[in-house]
Scaffold this motif. Structure first.
Motif, mmCIF file in Angstrom:
data_model
loop_
_atom_site.group_PDB
_atom_site.id
_atom_site.type_symbol
_atom_site.label_atom_id
_atom_site.label_comp_id
_atom_site.label_asym_id
_atom_site.label_seq_id
_atom_site.Cartn_x
_atom_site.Cartn_y
_atom_site.Cartn_z
ATOM 1 N N ALA A 235 -23.233 -12.779 3.261
ATOM 2 C CA ALA A 235 -22.184 -13.047 2.271
ATOM 3 C C ALA A 235 -21.586 -11.760 1.709
ATOM 4 C CB ALA A 235 -22.750 -13.894 1.142
ATOM 5 N N GLY A 236 -20.291 -11.581 1.956
ATOM 6 C CA GLY A 236 -19.593 -10.411 1.445
ATOM 7 C C GLY A 236 -19.788 -9.150 2.245
ATOM 8 N N ARG A 237 -20.668 -9.192 3.243
ATOM 9 C CA ARG A 237 -21.007 -7.971 3.976
ATOM 10 C C ARG A 237 -20.597 -8.011 5.440
ATOM 11 N NH1 ARG A 237 -26.635 -7.632 4.005
ATOM 12 N NH2 ARG A 237 -26.711 -9.849 3.559
ATOM 13 N N ALA A 238 -19.810 -9.016 5.827
ATOM 14 C CA ALA A 238 -19.340 -9.096 7.209
ATOM 15 C C ALA A 238 -18.256 -10.148 7.323
ATOM 16 C CB ALA A 238 -20.495 -9.432 8.157
ATOM 17 N N GLN A 239 -17.449 -10.015 8.364
ATOM 18 C CA GLN A 239 -16.480 -11.044 8.716
ATOM 19 C C GLN A 239 -16.685 -11.400 10.187
ATOM 20 O OE1 GLN A 239 -12.756 -9.020 7.964
ATOM 21 N NE2 GLN A 239 -12.584 -8.311 10.071
ATOM 22 N N ILE A 240 -16.363 -12.638 10.543
ATOM 23 C CA ILE A 240 -16.510 -13.055 11.933
ATOM 24 C C ILE A 240 -15.576 -12.236 12.804
ATOM 25 C CG2 ILE A 240 -16.282 -14.975 13.566
ATOM 26 C CD1 ILE A 240 -16.858 -16.867 11.186
ATOM 27 N N HIS A 241 -16.114 -11.679 13.857
ATOM 28 C CA HIS A 241 -15.315 -10.887 14.806
ATOM 29 C C HIS A 241 -16.046 -10.908 16.143
ATOM 30 C CE1 HIS A 241 -12.230 -7.909 15.826
ATOM 31 N NE2 HIS A 241 -13.150 -7.346 16.575
ATOM 32 N N GLN A 242 -15.359 -11.311 17.222
ATOM 33 C CA GLN A 242 -16.040 -11.593 18.479
ATOM 34 C C GLN A 242 -15.621 -10.703 19.645
ATOM 35 O OE1 GLN A 242 -15.339 -15.819 18.879
ATOM 36 N NE2 GLN A 242 -16.882 -16.340 17.344
ATOM 37 N N ALA A 243 -14.718 -9.765 19.431
ATOM 38 C CA ALA A 243 -14.313 -8.841 20.499
ATOM 39 C C ALA A 243 -14.928 -7.466 20.247
ATOM 40 C CB ALA A 243 -12.797 -8.737 20.570
ATOM 41 N N PHE A 244 -14.970 -6.630 21.290
ATOM 42 C CA PHE A 244 -15.730 -5.384 21.156
ATOM 43 C C PHE A 244 -15.020 -4.273 20.397
ATOM 44 C CE2 PHE A 244 -13.995 -4.602 25.593
ATOM 45 C CZ PHE A 244 -13.279 -3.446 25.334
ATOM 46 N N LEU A 245 -13.710 -4.382 20.165
ATOM 47 C CA LEU A 245 -13.032 -3.385 19.338
ATOM 48 C C LEU A 245 -12.920 -3.905 17.917
ATOM 49 C CD1 LEU A 245 -10.071 -1.821 21.369
ATOM 50 C CD2 LEU A 245 -12.204 -0.742 20.641
ATOM 51 N N PRO A 246 -13.428 -3.176 16.933
ATOM 52 C CA PRO A 246 -13.330 -3.632 15.547
ATOM 53 C C PRO A 246 -11.879 -3.715 15.091
ATOM 54 C CG PRO A 246 -14.925 -1.847 15.783
ATOM 55 C CD PRO A 246 -14.158 -1.913 17.058
ATOM 56 N N GLU A 247 -11.646 -4.589 14.145
ATOM 57 C CA GLU A 247 -10.329 -4.686 13.534
ATOM 58 C C GLU A 247 -9.948 -3.324 12.966
ATOM 59 O OE1 GLU A 247 -8.572 -6.872 9.588
ATOM 60 O OE2 GLU A 247 -9.720 -8.118 10.993
ATOM 61 N N GLY A 248 -8.723 -2.903 13.210
ATOM 62 C CA GLY A 248 -8.249 -1.609 12.740
ATOM 63 C C GLY A 248 -8.135 -0.574 13.844
ATOM 64 N N PHE A 249 -8.777 -0.825 14.992
ATOM 65 C CA PHE A 249 -8.672 0.085 16.128
ATOM 66 C C PHE A 249 -7.426 -0.236 16.952
ATOM 67 C CE2 PHE A 249 -12.754 1.474 15.035
ATOM 68 C CZ PHE A 249 -13.160 2.502 15.863
ATOM 69 N N LEU A 250 -6.891 0.768 17.626
ATOM 70 C CA LEU A 250 -5.784 0.563 18.540
ATOM 71 C C LEU A 250 -6.169 -0.491 19.577
ATOM 72 C CD1 LEU A 250 -2.988 1.589 19.669
ATOM 73 C CD2 LEU A 250 -4.331 3.079 21.175
ATOM 74 N N GLY A 251 -5.350 -1.547 19.701
ATOM 75 C CA GLY A 251 -5.578 -2.569 20.726
ATOM 76 C C GLY A 251 -6.622 -3.610 20.367
ATOM 77 N N ALA A 252 -7.078 -3.673 19.120
ATOM 78 C CA ALA A 252 -8.125 -4.636 18.755
ATOM 79 C C ALA A 252 -7.645 -6.071 18.948
ATOM 80 C CB ALA A 252 -8.554 -4.419 17.316
ATOM 81 N N ARG B 1 -0.882 7.781 27.874
ATOM 82 C CA ARG B 1 -0.432 8.443 26.637
ATOM 83 C C ARG B 1 0.541 7.597 25.833
ATOM 84 N NH1 ARG B 1 -0.354 14.903 27.082
ATOM 85 N NH2 ARG B 1 -2.307 15.166 28.198
ATOM 86 N N ASP B 2 1.019 6.513 26.403
ATOM 87 C CA ASP B 2 1.888 5.591 25.674
ATOM 88 C C ASP B 2 0.992 4.626 24.894
ATOM 89 O OD1 ASP B 2 3.322 3.032 25.185
ATOM 90 O OD2 ASP B 2 4.975 4.055 26.183
ATOM 91 N N ASP B 3 1.061 4.666 23.566
ATOM 92 C CA ASP B 3 0.149 3.872 22.748
ATOM 93 C C ASP B 3 0.287 2.370 22.983
ATOM 94 O OD1 ASP B 3 -1.105 6.015 21.623
ATOM 95 O OD2 ASP B 3 -0.019 5.957 19.724
ATOM 96 N N LYS B 4 1.503 1.891 23.187
ATOM 97 C CA LYS B 4 1.692 0.454 23.400
ATOM 98 C C LYS B 4 1.045 0.007 24.703
ATOM 99 C CE LYS B 4 5.904 -0.186 20.660
ATOM 100 N NZ LYS B 4 7.321 -0.634 20.663
ATOM 101 N N LYS B 5 1.242 0.782 25.751
ATOM 102 C CA LYS B 5 0.642 0.444 27.038
ATOM 103 C C LYS B 5 -0.880 0.555 26.964
ATOM 104 C CE LYS B 5 4.588 1.884 29.872
ATOM 105 N NZ LYS B 5 5.074 2.828 30.914
ATOM 106 N N ARG B 6 -1.336 1.580 26.269
ATOM 107 C CA ARG B 6 -2.777 1.780 26.146
ATOM 108 C C ARG B 6 -3.413 0.632 25.349
ATOM 109 N NH1 ARG B 6 -6.269 6.210 23.210
ATOM 110 N NH2 ARG B 6 -8.007 6.344 24.659
ATOM 111 N N ALA B 7 -2.760 0.211 24.287
ATOM 112 C CA ALA B 7 -3.275 -0.904 23.495
ATOM 113 C C ALA B 7 -3.377 -2.172 24.334
ATOM 114 C CB ALA B 7 -2.373 -1.144 22.281
ATOM 115 N N ALA B 8 -2.384 -2.415 25.183
ATOM 116 C CA ALA B 8 -2.392 -3.607 26.042
ATOM 117 C C ALA B 8 -3.559 -3.561 27.026
ATOM 118 C CB ALA B 8 -1.071 -3.724 26.782
ATOM 119 N N MET B 9 -3.900 -2.382 27.508
ATOM 120 C CA MET B 9 -5.014 -2.238 28.435
ATOM 121 C C MET B 9 -6.338 -2.600 27.754
ATOM 122 S SD MET B 9 -3.717 1.309 30.225
ATOM 123 C CE MET B 9 -4.867 1.413 31.606
ATOM 124 N N TYR B 10 -6.506 -2.163 26.514
ATOM 125 C CA TYR B 10 -7.733 -2.478 25.790
ATOM 126 C C TYR B 10 -7.794 -3.957 25.399
ATOM 127 C CZ TYR B 10 -8.833 2.469 25.632
ATOM 128 O OH TYR B 10 -9.137 3.752 25.987
#
Length: 529
Positions: A321-338, A471-480
């Motif tokens: 309680a208060g110390r976590a949120q449900i998240h099921q993918a390997f990149l945490p929220e806030g990372f490029l491509g999460a 080096r293109d952030d949008k393309k890189r995010a899509a890959m992740y």
């Protein structure tokens, strides 16, 4: 030379504090209760545990750092500036003048080069962070070198996205150690590794006073720290694993900060006027690792069914309680491509149907290695209960952090329930452990989480490598994003939650910094009213 404060007048008294009377910690000393039984070593070239990484983050300087509130902003620490060549393969760092190690030795580019070389030469668990740039024991002294006392040159093997390289240097393996001091303690060519396991050779705001494994860790302030001496002259960390004990110590004033309070303890002291709370969303993930050496767990149907047998919502709301949120993918929220969708929820009937179709309608038995802290044991017991509803007999094997990690790293588990934190703030940090495994042999050099769970991700390994060169952030995010969906569907992981860290403190404690990662929690700014 740094003035080391001799003796810890509180040391023994704090460990055996009488609960009969109100205590008060000295104004210039910080006393913390924290589950630090996972510390295995104090050598930055080997540290790969949460508590050990926090220790290194407060005692060693690195070449560069990043803003805790905006990780896209990097800044120099030991390095005052850096340049990247036009071909993207040579990084040149200018080293700050006037920094001294605890020994009194001057910090130079030669120390920085030696520190990075040493990571590769020792080849301990975190060595892959630098090794992924083409460094080997055979070439590292040529590829990472000091060209003069204030210039460090690092040549990587491919034109990686520059931020990827730089973020790796913000990790623990980027710690700069005292070459002269460490080599003075070298034995049989070990580059001082045995000595540094329990000793210190850094230049950070705090120095090691004493580590007693499984009991306590104490630090002393570096009065001559180049960026200003800490207000706290001593930091004493007691290994207190029981949340109820931490709560009692905090309420009585025997400690300044409690780091591992559970939901019940936090709720019971929320109205206490002598206590306040600090919270920070972290990159750490709670997950289950399913060994593919186990005949049952190697079946794709079983892995899918298990993802429907976790009470994500119940655990998040009660145990965490208060110390976590449900998240099921390997990149945490806030990372490029999460990827922030959560497709799985508790559905016992669906899981039973999947198991029946796989010929396992009668269930099976399996074990889970579990660190014996309150929250982890409670999560394990919740999972044990829901799995039982589908006929799966889960035996929980408790142990301390060192025991469970050692077994997990040797691929001797069935299931491991654990917490994984990014080593740096680039998405490759998690892609390279959840979706990458170039050699699945027991004696492989690289040992990411995919390897620990004996899983060969196939083409995803090459796809993970390719993403580092985009080096293109949008393309890189899509890959992740694509990699996360593939691992979510077929990988040997049940990723459950992303952590929110809560520190519970006495009201007179100020300026404790909780960062986005486990080694960005800083003591040096703390003051007391």
């Amino acid at each position: 030379m740094r003035k080391l404060i001799a003796g810890l007048v509180m040391g023994t008294a704090l460990v055996t504090t009488s609960m009969a009377a109100m205590a008060e910690t000295p104004k210039n000393a910080l006393v913390m209760a924290f589950a630090i039984d996972d510390i295995i070593t104090l050598d930055p070239a080997q540290i790969f545990e949460f508590s050990g990484a926090e220790y290194a983050g407060n005692t060693y300087d690195r070449l560069i750092g990043f803003d805790n509130d905006d990780v896209s902003k990097m800044y120099g620490v030991i390095a005052t500036s850096w340049d990247v060549s036009e071909d993207g393969k040579t990084f040149t760092f200018k080293i700050r003048d006037g920094i001294k190690f605890a020994s009194g030795n001057d910090l130079t580019a030669e120390d920085a080069a030696f520190s990075l070389q040493r990571v590769i030469l020792l080849d301990q668990s975190p060595a892959f962070i630098l090794g992924q740039f083409g460094f080997t024991p055979e070439n590292v002294k040529d590829k990472i070198r000091a060209t003069d006392s204030s210039t460090l040159v690092m040549e990587v093997d491919k034109p990686y996205a520059p931020s990827f390289v730089l973020y790796c240097l913000t990790a623990g393996v980027g710690a700069v150690i005292d070459k002269e001091e460490v080599l003075a303690h070298e034995k049989d060519g070990d580059l001082g590794h045995e000595w540094l396991t329990t000793n210190y050779a850094g230049s950070g705001p705090f120095a090691l006073n004493k580590w007693t494994a499984g009991e306590s860790l104490s630090l002393t302030a570096n009065e001559d720290y180049w960026d200003g001496a800490p207000a706290m002259k001593r930091v004493i960390i007691r290994n207190v694993k029981e949340a109820a004990s931490q709560q009692l110590l905090l309420q009585k004033g025997d400690i300044d900060i409690a780091r591992n309070l559970e939901a019940d303890q936090i709720a019971s002291i929320e109205s206490n006027p002598d206590v306040k709370f600090l919270s920070k969303g972290k990159g750490a993930l709670w997950y289950l690792g399913l060994s593919q050496k186990n005949d049952y767990l190697s079946k794709p149907e079983v892995r899918e069914a298990l993802k429907y047998l976790v009470d994500y919502d119940g655990i998040a709301k009660t145990i965490l309680a208060g110390r976590a949120q449900i998240h099921q993918a390997f990149l945490p929220e806030g990372f490029l491509g999460a990827y922030n969708e959560n497709p799985y929820s508790l559905d016992v009937e669906k899981a039973k149907s999947i198991l029946a179709d796989a010929g396992l309608g009668d269930g099976f038995s399996v074990t889970m290695d579990t660190r014996n802290t309150t929250a982890i044991m409670a999560m394990a017991q919740s999972i044990q209960a829901t799995w039982a509803q589908a006929g799966i007999n889960l035996e929980i094997i408790p142990g301390d952090g060192k025991q469970t990690l050692t077994k997990y790293r040797a691929r001797q588990h069935d299931i491991y329930i654990g917490r994984w934190g990014p080593d740096y703030q680039d998405p490759h940090t998690n892609a390279s452990t959840f979706a990458w495994n170039p050699d699945n042999a027991d004696d492989a050099t690289a040992k990411p989480l995919a390897w620990r769970n004996a899983w060969n991700p196939g083409a995803m390994t090459a796809e993970t490598d390719a993403a580092t060169l985009e080096r293109d952030d949008k393309k890189r995010a899509a890959m992740y994003l694509d990699l996360q969906k593939k691992v979510l569907e077929s990988g040997p992981f049940v990723i459950m939650f992303q952590e929110t860290e809560i520190a519970s403190m006495r009201k007179n404690v100020n300026n404790f910094v909780l960062g986005p990662s486990f080694d960005n929690n800083y003591y040096r700014f703390i003051t007391k009213d």
